[in-house]
Design a protein around this motif. Structure first.
Motif, PDB file in Angstrom:
ATOM      1  N   SER A 131       2.998   8.938  -4.401  1.00  0.00           N
ATOM      2  CA  SER A 131       1.984   8.740  -3.373  1.00  0.00           C
ATOM      3  C   SER A 131       0.738   8.129  -4.002  1.00  0.00           C
ATOM      4  O   SER A 131      -0.327   8.717  -4.009  1.00  0.00           O
ATOM      5  CB  SER A 131       1.655  10.060  -2.689  1.00  0.00           C
ATOM      6  N   SER A 133      10.320   7.783   3.381  1.00  0.00           N
ATOM      7  CA  SER A 133      10.051   8.958   2.554  1.00  0.00           C
ATOM      8  C   SER A 133      11.217   9.331   1.643  1.00  0.00           C
ATOM      9  O   SER A 133      11.031  10.037   0.664  1.00  0.00           O
ATOM     10  CB  SER A 133       9.698  10.143   3.440  1.00  0.00           C
ATOM     11  N   ALA A 157       5.143   4.791   2.267  1.00  0.00           N
ATOM     12  CA  ALA A 157       5.497   6.159   2.677  1.00  0.00           C
ATOM     13  C   ALA A 157       6.307   6.179   3.961  1.00  0.00           C
ATOM     14  O   ALA A 157       6.819   7.235   4.347  1.00  0.00           O
ATOM     15  CB  ALA A 157       4.233   6.986   2.847  1.00  0.00           C
ATOM     16  N   MET A 158       6.443   5.043   4.642  1.00  0.00           N
ATOM     17  CA  MET A 158       7.272   4.987   5.848  1.00  0.00           C
ATOM     18  C   MET A 158       8.721   5.346   5.520  1.00  0.00           C
ATOM     19  O   MET A 158       9.432   5.869   6.362  1.00  0.00           O
ATOM     20  CB  MET A 158       7.205   3.593   6.478  1.00  0.00           C
ATOM     21  N   THR A 191      13.105   0.991   6.876  1.00  0.00           N
ATOM     22  CA  THR A 191      11.946   0.997   7.773  1.00  0.00           C
ATOM     23  C   THR A 191      12.017  -0.073   8.854  1.00  0.00           C
ATOM     24  O   THR A 191      11.018  -0.322   9.531  1.00  0.00           O
ATOM     25  CB  THR A 191      10.654   0.787   6.966  1.00  0.00           C
ATOM     26  N   LYS A 213      -2.021   4.793  -4.556  1.00  0.00           N
ATOM     27  CA  LYS A 213      -2.737   3.869  -3.680  1.00  0.00           C
ATOM     28  C   LYS A 213      -1.962   2.564  -3.529  1.00  0.00           C
ATOM     29  O   LYS A 213      -1.913   1.987  -2.445  1.00  0.00           O
ATOM     30  CB  LYS A 213      -4.120   3.599  -4.273  1.00  0.00           C
ATOM     31  N   SER A 252       0.840  -1.194   0.000  1.00  0.00           N
ATOM     32  CA  SER A 252       0.000   0.000   0.000  1.00  0.00           C
ATOM     33  C   SER A 252       0.880   1.250   0.000  1.00  0.00           C
ATOM     34  O   SER A 252       2.019   1.227   0.463  1.00  0.00           O
ATOM     35  CB  SER A 252      -0.913  -0.001   1.217  1.00  0.00           C
ATOM     36  N   GLY A 253       0.330   2.317  -0.506  1.00  0.00           N
ATOM     37  CA  GLY A 253       1.071   3.571  -0.558  1.00  0.00           C
ATOM     38  C   GLY A 253       1.404   4.111   0.812  1.00  0.00           C
ATOM     39  O   GLY A 253       2.462   4.693   1.025  1.00  0.00           O
ATOM     40  N   SER A 254       0.501   3.905   1.786  1.00  0.00           N
ATOM     41  CA  SER A 254       0.768   4.394   3.134  1.00  0.00           C
ATOM     42  C   SER A 254       1.905   3.616   3.788  1.00  0.00           C
ATOM     43  O   SER A 254       2.713   4.178   4.522  1.00  0.00           O
ATOM     44  CB  SER A 254      -0.493   4.296   3.987  1.00  0.00           C
ATOM     45  N   LYS A 255       1.994   2.336   3.514  1.00  0.00           N
ATOM     46  CA  LYS A 255       3.084   1.526   4.062  1.00  0.00           C
ATOM     47  C   LYS A 255       4.406   1.910   3.404  1.00  0.00           C
ATOM     48  O   LYS A 255       5.436   1.991   4.061  1.00  0.00           O
ATOM     49  CB  LYS A 255       2.785   0.050   3.824  1.00  0.00           C
TER      50      LYS A 255
END
Length: 68
Positions: A38, A32, A29-30, A56, A40, A24-27
């Motif tokens: 950014s 950066s 983004a850890m 990470t 999905k 996922s994009g949020s995972k």
């Protein structure tokens, strides 16, 4: 048959290798500093997945400790 099996390319800007992992994009983004878009869903080749894991590691360990 997913996109990785179909041969989608890596999502890191400037990389044209075929992706081996998706997340996922949020995972993603850890980490950066990797220059990921950014989106999905993010696709990573073997080299960039190893970089993401190293960048990470501490954050992921802290996240797992919250659940354990």
């Amino acid at each position: 048959m997913g996109r990785v099996d179909k041969g989608v390319s890596c999502s890191v800007s400037g990389c044209e290798n075929t992706a081996e992992r998706s997340m996922s994009g949020s995972k993603a983004a850890m980490a950066s500093d990797m220059g990921l878009s950014s989106a999905k869903r993010v696709y990573l080749c073997r080299e960039h997945y190893k970089e993401w894991k190293k960048a990470t590691k501490e954050d992921r360990e802290n996240e797992r400790a919250r659940w354990g």
